[in-house]
Write a protein that holds these residues in place. Structure first.
Motif, PDB file in Angstrom:
ATOM      1  N   GLU A 286       0.841  -1.192   0.000  1.00 41.93           N
ATOM      2  CA  GLU A 286       0.000   0.000   0.000  1.00 41.93           C
ATOM      3  C   GLU A 286       0.881   1.247   0.000  1.00 41.93           C
ATOM      4  N   ILE A 287       0.607   2.147  -0.956  1.00 41.14           N
ATOM      5  CA  ILE A 287       1.378   3.387  -1.079  1.00 41.14           C
ATOM      6  C   ILE A 287       0.516   4.596  -0.739  1.00 41.14           C
ATOM      7  N   LEU A 288      -0.676   4.663  -1.310  1.00 36.66           N
ATOM      8  CA  LEU A 288      -1.622   5.724  -0.970  1.00 36.66           C
ATOM      9  C   LEU A 288      -2.524   5.211   0.148  1.00 36.66           C
ATOM     10  N   LYS A 289      -2.590   5.952   1.237  1.00 33.65           N
ATOM     11  CA  LYS A 289      -3.225   5.436   2.450  1.00 33.65           C
ATOM     12  C   LYS A 289      -4.393   6.298   2.923  1.00 33.65           C
ATOM     13  N   GLY A 290      -5.148   6.782   1.936  1.00 33.13           N
ATOM     14  CA  GLY A 290      -6.325   7.585   2.281  1.00 33.13           C
ATOM     15  C   GLY A 290      -6.173   9.022   1.835  1.00 33.13           C
ATOM     16  N   ILE A 291      -6.123   9.241   0.513  1.00 33.63           N
ATOM     17  CA  ILE A 291      -5.963  10.589  -0.047  1.00 33.63           C
ATOM     18  C   ILE A 291      -7.330  11.254  -0.183  1.00 33.63           C
ATOM     19  N   ASP A 292      -7.433  12.475   0.336  1.00 36.77           N
ATOM     20  CA  ASP A 292      -8.613  13.317   0.155  1.00 36.77           C
ATOM     21  C   ASP A 292      -8.165  14.621  -0.484  1.00 36.77           C
ATOM     22  N   LEU A 293      -8.797  14.988  -1.601  1.00 36.57           N
ATOM     23  CA  LEU A 293      -8.369  16.183  -2.325  1.00 36.57           C
ATOM     24  C   LEU A 293      -9.515  16.688  -3.181  1.00 36.57           C
ATOM     25  N   GLU A 294      -9.720  17.992  -3.165  1.00 38.15           N
ATOM     26  CA  GLU A 294     -10.735  18.617  -4.015  1.00 38.15           C
ATOM     27  C   GLU A 294     -10.087  19.724  -4.837  1.00 38.15           C
ATOM     28  N   ILE A 295     -10.371  19.709  -6.137  1.00 39.41           N
ATOM     29  CA  ILE A 295      -9.839  20.721  -7.050  1.00 39.41           C
ATOM     30  C   ILE A 295     -10.994  21.332  -7.824  1.00 39.41           C
ATOM     31  N   ASN A 296     -11.102  22.650  -7.777  1.00 36.42           N
ATOM     32  CA  ASN A 296     -12.128  23.360  -8.528  1.00 36.42           C
ATOM     33  C   ASN A 296     -11.581  23.819  -9.873  1.00 36.42           C
ATOM     34  N   LYS A 297     -12.470  24.104 -10.798  1.00 34.20           N
ATOM     35  CA  LYS A 297     -12.056  24.585 -12.113  1.00 34.20           C
ATOM     36  C   LYS A 297     -11.272  25.894 -11.974  1.00 34.20           C
ATOM     37  N   GLY A 298     -10.207  25.993 -12.765  1.00 29.76           N
ATOM     38  CA  GLY A 298      -9.400  27.201 -12.777  1.00 29.76           C
ATOM     39  C   GLY A 298      -8.325  27.258 -11.713  1.00 29.76           C
ATOM     40  N   GLU A 299      -8.223  26.238 -10.876  1.00 26.81           N
ATOM     41  CA  GLU A 299      -7.258  26.255  -9.778  1.00 26.81           C
ATOM     42  C   GLU A 299      -5.955  25.535 -10.140  1.00 26.81           C
ATOM     43  N   ILE A 300      -4.873  25.973  -9.513  1.00 23.12           N
ATOM     44  CA  ILE A 300      -3.585  25.300  -9.597  1.00 23.12           C
ATOM     45  C   ILE A 300      -3.247  24.746  -8.222  1.00 23.12           C
ATOM     46  N   HIS A 301      -3.079  23.437  -8.149  1.00 24.75           N
ATOM     47  CA  HIS A 301      -2.720  22.769  -6.901  1.00 24.75           C
ATOM     48  C   HIS A 301      -1.327  22.170  -7.049  1.00 24.75           C
ATOM     49  N   VAL A 302      -0.551  22.251  -5.999  1.00 18.53           N
ATOM     50  CA  VAL A 302       0.793  21.691  -5.979  1.00 18.53           C
ATOM     51  C   VAL A 302       0.883  20.639  -4.883  1.00 18.53           C
ATOM     52  N   ILE A 303       1.475  19.505  -5.221  1.00 13.27           N
ATOM     53  CA  ILE A 303       1.748  18.468  -4.224  1.00 13.27           C
ATOM     54  C   ILE A 303       3.257  18.332  -4.071  1.00 13.27           C
TER      55      ILE A 303
END
Length: 244
Positions: A17-34
Motif C-alpha cells: 500500500e502506497i496511498l493510504k487515504g488521499i482526500d483532495l478537491e480541485i475546482n475549475k481554474g485552480e492550480i494545486h501543488v503536491i
C-alpha cells in the motif's frame, strides 16, 4: 465549480500500500501543488489518476465532474479530459511531432483534424509557447534536449486542452533557464475552465506559477494544506517536521 474530488483513496503495487487515504478537491481554474519527500506517493497518485495498470486501487473514489474515473480505461480517462505530463518523455523514431499531435487531438476530441487547418493552429500555438515551428517535422522527442522534451509536453497540453493537467516533476532535469521557459509557458495556458495538479520537489518552479493551494504528501497521506507560505516553510525547514 468542483472539477475533481478524491475521497479516501487507497492504492498500491504488488500488495504494497502506497496511498493510504488521499482526500483532495480541485475546482475549475485552480492550480494545486503536491510536494513531499521521495517515496511519499506523489507519482503513484498521478499514475493512479491516469490509470497506470501496475497500480491497484483498493478503496476510495476519484470523481471528475461527478464521474468515477477509476472505473474507466486509460483512453476513456484521456477523452474525459485528463492529461499527464511525463517526468521522462519517451522518444518515438519515425513519428513526427505534428502527426502525433494531430492523431492525439482526433482521438481525444473525436473530431477529424484536417491537415492544413491543424497545421496553422499548431504553428500558432507553438509560437505562443516560444517553440520553433520547424519542430513540427522532427521525430517525437528524438535528439531533443531535456528542456525541449518538457516544452513538447506543454505543447501537447496546449493542443489537447485537458480539463485536468497532471504534471509529474516536469522540472526534473532542467536548468534554471529551461525551468523558467517551461513554467512561464504553463502559466500562459491557465484559464477558468481547466485545472492543474503539479507534482514537484523543487520549490523554485513556483516562482513562475503561483499555486492556489499547496499540499504536503507524506507516507501516502496529505498531512498539510496551505498556500505559498508552506513553500517558504519547506524551503527553510524541509519535510522533517511533517514526518512526525
Amino acid at each position: 465549480m468542483e472539477l475533481l474530488k478524491i475521497k479516501n483513496l487507497h492504492a498500491g503495487v504488488e500488495e504494497k500500500e502506497i496511498l493510504k487515504g488521499i482526500d483532495l478537491e480541485i475546482n475549475k481554474g485552480e492550480i494545486h501543488v503536491i510536494m513531499g519527500p521521495n517515496g511519499a506517493g506523489k507519482s503513484t497518485l498521478a499514475s493512479v489518476l491516469v490509470g497506470h495498470p501496475n497500480y491497484e486501487v483498493t478503496s476510495g473514489e476519484a470523481l471528475l465532474e461527478g464521474e468515477d474515473i477509476l472505473e474507466l480505461s486509460v483512453d476513456k480517462r484521456a477523452r474525459a479530459g485528463i492529461f499527464l505530463s511525463f517526468q521522462y518523455p519517451e522518444e518515438i523514431p519515425g513519428l513526427t511531432l505534428e502527426d502525433f499531435l494531430r492523431s492525439a487531438k482526433e482521438a481525444v476530441s473525436g473530431e477529424k483534424q484536417y491537415f492544413t487547418r491543424f497545421h496553422k493552429y499548431l504553428v500558432k500555438t507553438m509560437e505562443k509557447l516560444n517553440i520553433d515551428p520547424s519542430y513540427c517535422d522532427r521525430h517525437l522527442n528524438v535528439g531533443y534536449s531535456g528542456g525541449e522534451k518538457k516544452k513538447n509536453e506543454i505543447l501537447q497540453m496546449a493542443v489537447l486542452e485537458p480539463k485536468l493537467a497532471i504534471l509529474d516533476e516536469t522540472d526534473s532535469g532542467l536548468d534554471r533557464d529551461a525551468t523558467k521557459i517551461v513554467f512561464e509557458g504553463l502559466r500562459s495556458l491557465k484559464n477558468e475552465n481547466s485545472s492543474m495538479l503539479i507534482i514537484t520537489h523543487y520549490d523554485k518552479v513556483l516562482e513562475y506559477l503561483k499555486p492556489d493551494f499547496v499540499h504536503i504528501l507524506v507516507n501516502g497521506k496529505i498531512v498539510k494544506t496551505g498556500g505559498m507560505e508552506l513553500i517558504k516553510y519547506i524551503e527553510e525547514n524541509g519535510f522533517e517536521s511533517f514526518k512526525k
